[in-house]
Design a protein around this motif. Structure first.
Motif, short mmCIF file in Angstrom:
data_model
loop_
_atom_site.label_atom_id
_atom_site.label_comp_id
_atom_site.label_asym_id
_atom_site.label_seq_id
_atom_site.Cartn_x
_atom_site.Cartn_y
_atom_site.Cartn_z
N ARG A 76 12.02 11.19 11.51
CA ARG A 76 10.59 11.53 11.44
C ARG A 76 9.72 10.43 12.02
O ARG A 76 8.70 10.69 12.65
CB ARG A 76 10.20 11.78 9.98
N LEU A 77 10.12 9.18 11.77
CA LEU A 77 9.28 8.05 12.19
C LEU A 77 9.43 7.71 13.67
O LEU A 77 8.56 7.10 14.25
CB LEU A 77 9.61 6.81 11.35
N GLN A 78 10.57 8.08 14.25
CA GLN A 78 10.81 7.67 15.63
C GLN A 78 10.51 8.79 16.62
O GLN A 78 11.04 8.79 17.71
CB GLN A 78 12.27 7.20 15.81
N GLN A 79 9.65 9.75 16.22
CA GLN A 79 9.27 10.81 17.15
C GLN A 79 8.63 10.16 18.38
O GLN A 79 7.67 9.41 18.25
CB GLN A 79 8.25 11.76 16.50
N PRO A 80 9.13 10.47 19.60
CA PRO A 80 8.52 9.85 20.78
C PRO A 80 7.16 10.50 21.09
O PRO A 80 7.08 11.52 21.77
CB PRO A 80 9.54 10.14 21.89
N VAL A 81 6.10 9.90 20.53
CA VAL A 81 4.75 10.46 20.70
C VAL A 81 4.19 10.06 22.07
O VAL A 81 3.67 10.86 22.82
CB VAL A 81 3.78 9.97 19.61
N ASP A 82 4.28 8.78 22.36
CA ASP A 82 3.78 8.32 23.66
C ASP A 82 4.82 7.37 24.26
O ASP A 82 5.96 7.34 23.81
CB ASP A 82 2.43 7.61 23.50
N GLN B 296 0.84 -1.21 0.00
CA GLN B 296 0.00 0.00 0.00
C GLN B 296 0.88 1.26 0.00
O GLN B 296 0.63 2.21 -0.75
CB GLN B 296 -0.91 0.02 1.24
N LEU B 297 1.90 1.23 0.84
CA LEU B 297 2.80 2.39 0.92
C LEU B 297 3.53 2.61 -0.41
O LEU B 297 3.68 3.75 -0.87
CB LEU B 297 3.83 2.19 2.04
N LEU B 298 3.95 1.52 -1.04
CA LEU B 298 4.67 1.63 -2.31
C LEU B 298 3.77 2.20 -3.41
O LEU B 298 4.23 2.95 -4.27
CB LEU B 298 5.21 0.27 -2.74
N GLY C 279 8.68 13.41 -10.34
CA GLY C 279 9.59 13.09 -11.43
C GLY C 279 10.84 12.38 -10.98
O GLY C 279 11.90 12.59 -11.54
N GLY C 280 10.77 11.55 -9.93
CA GLY C 280 11.98 10.83 -9.54
C GLY C 280 11.77 9.92 -8.34
O GLY C 280 11.72 8.71 -8.47
N VAL C 281 11.63 10.53 -7.16
CA VAL C 281 11.57 9.74 -5.94
C VAL C 281 10.29 10.06 -5.18
O VAL C 281 9.92 11.22 -5.04
CB VAL C 281 12.79 10.05 -5.04
N GLY C 282 9.58 9.03 -4.70
CA GLY C 282 8.42 9.22 -3.85
C GLY C 282 8.53 8.31 -2.64
O GLY C 282 8.96 7.17 -2.77
N THR C 283 8.18 8.84 -1.47
CA THR C 283 8.26 8.03 -0.26
C THR C 283 6.96 8.14 0.51
O THR C 283 6.35 9.21 0.57
CB THR C 283 9.43 8.49 0.63
N SER C 284 6.54 7.02 1.09
CA SER C 284 5.36 7.02 1.93
C SER C 284 5.71 6.26 3.20
O SER C 284 6.47 5.31 3.16
CB SER C 284 4.22 6.32 1.17
N THR C 285 5.18 6.70 4.33
CA THR C 285 5.56 6.05 5.59
C THR C 285 4.34 5.55 6.34
O THR C 285 3.23 6.04 6.16
CB THR C 285 6.34 7.03 6.50
N GLY C 286 4.56 4.55 7.17
CA GLY C 286 3.48 3.98 7.97
C GLY C 286 4.05 3.12 9.07
O GLY C 286 5.26 3.14 9.33
N ASN D 156 5.43 -3.70 15.62
CA ASN D 156 6.64 -3.09 16.17
C ASN D 156 7.54 -2.51 15.09
O ASN D 156 8.72 -2.28 15.33
CB ASN D 156 7.44 -4.13 16.98
N TYR D 157 6.99 -2.29 13.89
CA TYR D 157 7.81 -1.77 12.80
C TYR D 157 7.37 -0.36 12.40
O TYR D 157 6.17 -0.11 12.25
CB TYR D 157 7.68 -2.64 11.54
N ALA D 158 8.34 0.50 12.19
CA ALA D 158 8.10 1.75 11.48
C ALA D 158 8.55 1.48 10.05
O ALA D 158 9.68 1.04 9.83
CB ALA D 158 8.91 2.87 12.09
N ILE D 159 7.65 1.70 9.09
CA ILE D 159 7.97 1.33 7.70
C ILE D 159 8.02 2.56 6.81
O ILE D 159 7.14 3.41 6.86
CB ILE D 159 6.92 0.35 7.13
N ALA D 160 9.05 2.63 5.98
CA ALA D 160 9.09 3.64 4.92
C ALA D 160 9.22 2.89 3.61
O ALA D 160 9.93 1.89 3.52
CB ALA D 160 10.29 4.56 5.14
N ALA D 161 8.47 3.35 2.60
CA ALA D 161 8.56 2.72 1.28
C ALA D 161 8.89 3.81 0.28
O ALA D 161 8.22 4.84 0.23
CB ALA D 161 7.25 2.05 0.93
N THR D 162 9.93 3.59 -0.50
CA THR D 162 10.35 4.59 -1.48
C THR D 162 10.32 3.97 -2.87
O THR D 162 10.76 2.84 -3.06
CB THR D 162 11.79 5.08 -1.15
N LEU D 163 9.79 4.72 -3.81
CA LEU D 163 9.83 4.27 -5.18
C LEU D 163 10.72 5.22 -5.98
O LEU D 163 10.57 6.44 -5.91
CB LEU D 163 8.44 4.23 -5.79
#
Ligand SMILES: [Zn+2]
Ligand SMILES: [Zn+2]
Length: 444
Positions: free
Chosen positions: A387-393, A329-331, A342-349, A353-360
């Protein structure tokens, strides 16, 4: 006993070489008009860069020009000598990287003479080359150079003659007719002149002075070339700026390749050069449908690689169905973002226990995928982690997984960076996308 080059222009005009260009160049060289001779040769090489006869003529002309520079009204210019069109016939010293054109390249195989005062010696097995200064730093005026065993590790050859071309690698072997624009910027507030820009462009791209209309000079500001990250930002800003002005066709960043030319290369300031290919020769990639199986294979290979250390909690969950579903889905989102940018796209989720980033990454070939990350892959990756490891809680720390799918004209490839939350589990980096400096920085 070594070999001496046969000088084609000091003898009678060669009978067998009767083509018009050879006649023309012969006449120009006879009259010491090396600059015009080289212009003629380079003009033809631009359209036929692998033509051996043209390359030989270039070597002979440059060598002749070197020996009669003082008397010549038209010596070959520095720009001509440094041309990327001549990169395949450059001989480079393996010690000090001094460059020259060795006339041994055009030697007839049956001619053997004693070479007085040779400029360098070369290993006949691996072409390791040492110039006179590197061979005899203390006694430069010695006529004879002693032959010696090749210093390259594991090579049993001897340093002797002939000294043939080693080639110069730091240039782009691109077809000039596929170039839309070449953008040149120089460090500091004063933009370079067209002559300065041509000196940079012709050294690294196989174009000639006639191609000046391809070049666009852009201003820079001081400090923008101090590190790769700001340089990457400058490159993106310049390309996007020219695209919005209508100078470049849409999606120009996707077709761009930037090069940082360090000041000492040219005895000048630092330069940024961006080569933008024409739209029709660029990649027109479609959404790759085999990504799920690529992920599956890649995960299995990674697990195999780390199996010696034993997979922990992070690694054993990597191939799970949830991981594949969420990543796909992220991809998909990343793909649409990449089409827009026109080159790189990234989506995060995240999942479990995983923080996932998907880059195309959309690019022409796998080699240039690295260039798509303007500030380098490592910086891009660290930024994502931040960005993904912000200590929210008060959640326990998550493992970080970055999937990078590269869609090129030649196929689809997947790379991964996995950083487990527990320090006891091994991490893995997307090695292919990192430069050697980045690998070092990451402690690899
Ligand atoms: Zn040297
Ligand atoms: Zn060797």
């Amino acid at each position: 006993m070594v070999v001496i080059p046969v000088w084609p222009f000091k003898r009678k005009k060669p009978q067998q070489a009767a083509s018009t260009l050879v006649d023309q160049v012969y006449e120009l060289v006879e009259n010491n008009r090396y600059r015009t001779a080289m212009d003629e040769i380079l003009r033809r090489l631009r359209h036929d860069p692998k033509n051996g006869q043209l390359l030989n003529l270039a070597v002979a002309t440059l060598d002749s020009s070197r020996t009669s520079t003082i008397s010549s009204p038209e010596p070959a210019t520095r720009l001509q000598r440094a041309s990327a069109l001549l990169a395949p016939i450059v001989t480079e010293c393996s010690g000090c990287h001094d460059e020259w054109y060795s006339s041994h390249n055009i030697l007839h195989p049956h001619v053997t003479l004693i070479l007085m005062s040779p400029r360098a010696l070369q290993c006949q097995v691996c072409r390791y080359t040492l110039c006179r200064d590197c061979l005899r730093p203390a006694q430069r005026d010695l006529v004879e150079l002693p032959e010696r065993p090749c210093p390259a590790r594991g090579c049993g050859g001897m340093l002797t003659a002939p000294v043939l071309a080693t080639g110069r690698r730091n240039f782009s072997p691109i077809d000039p007719d596929t170039i839309e624009r070449i953008i040149v910027a120089r460090d500091g507030p004063i933009p370079p002149s067209m002559d300065d820009a041509l000196a940079v462009a012709t050294r690294f791209v196989p174009i000639i002075a006639d191609d000046a209309p391809l070049i666009r000079i852009r201003p820079s500001s001081p400090g923008m070339m101090n590190d790769e990250r700001s340089l990457g930002r400058l490159a993106v800003a310049i390309v996007q700026g020219l695209e919005s002005e209508g100078v470049l066709a849409p999606g120009a960043w996707e077709r761009s390749r930037s090069m940082h030319v360090l000041g000492h290369t040219l005895g000048d300031a630092d330069y940024l050069m961006i080569v933008v290919r024409k739209l029709e020769s660029a990649a027109k990639p479609a959404w790759p449908h085999d990504v799920a199986s690529l992920m599956h294979d890649h995960t299995r290979r990674m697990l195999h690689q780390i199996s010696t250390k034993g997979p922990g909690e992070c690694w054993s969950g990597l191939g799970s169905r949830t991981m594949v579903t969420v990543t796909m889905q992220l991809l998909d989102q990343a793909y649409h973002a990449a089409r827009r940018s026109g080159g790189v796209g990234t989506s995060t989720g995240a999942t479990g226990n995983y923080a996932i980033a998907a880059t195309l990454v959309l690019t022409s070939d796998f080699e240039s995928a690295r260039d798509r990350f303007a500030g380098g892959y490592l910086a891009y990756c660290l930024d994502l982690i931040g960005r993904l490891q912000q200590p929210v809680d008060k959640q326990p720390p998550r493992a970080f997984v970055h999937w990078i799918v590269t869609v090129a004209n030649t196929g689809t490839k997947i790379d991964t960076t996995v950083i487990p939350a527990a320090g006891s589990e091994p991490a893995m980096f997307a090695w292919d996308l990192m430069t050697s400096a980045e690998r070092q920085q990451a402690g690899l």
